[in-house]
Design an enzyme around this catalytic site. Structure first.
Site, short mmCIF file in Angstrom:
data_model
loop_
_atom_site.label_atom_id
_atom_site.label_comp_id
_atom_site.label_asym_id
_atom_site.label_seq_id
_atom_site.Cartn_x
_atom_site.Cartn_y
_atom_site.Cartn_z
N CYS A 35 0.82 -1.22 0.00
CA CYS A 35 0.00 0.00 0.00
C CYS A 35 0.85 1.26 0.00
O CYS A 35 0.35 2.34 -0.24
CB CYS A 35 -0.94 0.01 1.20
SG CYS A 35 -0.08 0.07 2.77
N ASP A 37 2.27 2.67 2.55
CA ASP A 37 2.18 3.47 3.78
C ASP A 37 3.47 3.34 4.60
O ASP A 37 4.10 2.29 4.60
CB ASP A 37 0.99 3.01 4.62
CG ASP A 37 -0.33 3.38 3.96
OD1 ASP A 37 -0.29 4.03 2.90
OD2 ASP A 37 -1.39 3.04 4.50
N CYS A 104 -2.61 -2.76 8.70
CA CYS A 104 -2.28 -1.40 9.16
C CYS A 104 -1.82 -1.46 10.62
O CYS A 104 -0.90 -0.74 11.02
CB CYS A 104 -3.47 -0.47 9.01
SG CYS A 104 -4.32 -0.62 7.42
#
Ligand code: FES
Length: 143
Positions: A35, A37, A104
């Protein structure tokens, strides 16, 4: 049911412990290749206690909420307790994350572990290498 719990929304919109610690005793940075991140954790450690912790997260709302919750969970704790923090515990403290957002919370666990490893390395403190699996090869973030 709403996709995100009230706690996730609260920590996303009012994140705790955002920022940088100058002269931090340990810094951990991790990213998720999929992703994109990135999460960075700063620790101030005195007598093996995490007296302060801050984070910078460039990422999704769940990553920001996870960083915020995780930093709250280790503040004032010993480094040994912080090492025990799992991504599941962070997700549970947030009253859950959607399955596709669990990674996450993994970022938060790994960023904290990286920061603690950095602290050990800087101070030449011996540790069990198994505590810190090689992030780049770990299945967690690359599922
Ligand atoms: Fe990658 Fe949230 S989507 S950390």
């Amino acid at each position: 049911m709403a996709l995100y719990s009230e706690k996730v929304m609260d920590h996303f919109t009012h994140p705790r412990n955002v920022g940088v610690i100058e002269n931090a005793d340990g810094i951990g940075e991790v990213g998720n290749a999929k992703c994109g991140d990135i999460m960075k954790i700063y620790l101030k450690i005195e007598n093996e206690i995490i007296v302060d912790v801050k984070f910078e997260t460039f990422g999704c709302g769940s990553a920001i909420a996870s960083s915020s919750m995780a930093t709250e969970m280790i503040k004032g704790k010993s480094i040994h307790e912080a090492l025990q923090l799992s991504n599941r515990a962070v997700a549970e403290a947030l009253d859950g994350l959607p399955a596709h957002k669990l990674h996450c919370s993994v970022l938060a666990e790994e960023a904290i572990k990286n920061a603690l490893k950095d602290y050990y390395d800087r101070n030449n403190i011996p540790y069990d290498k198994k505590l810190f699996p090689d992030c780049a090869n770990c299945a967690h973030c690359h599922e």
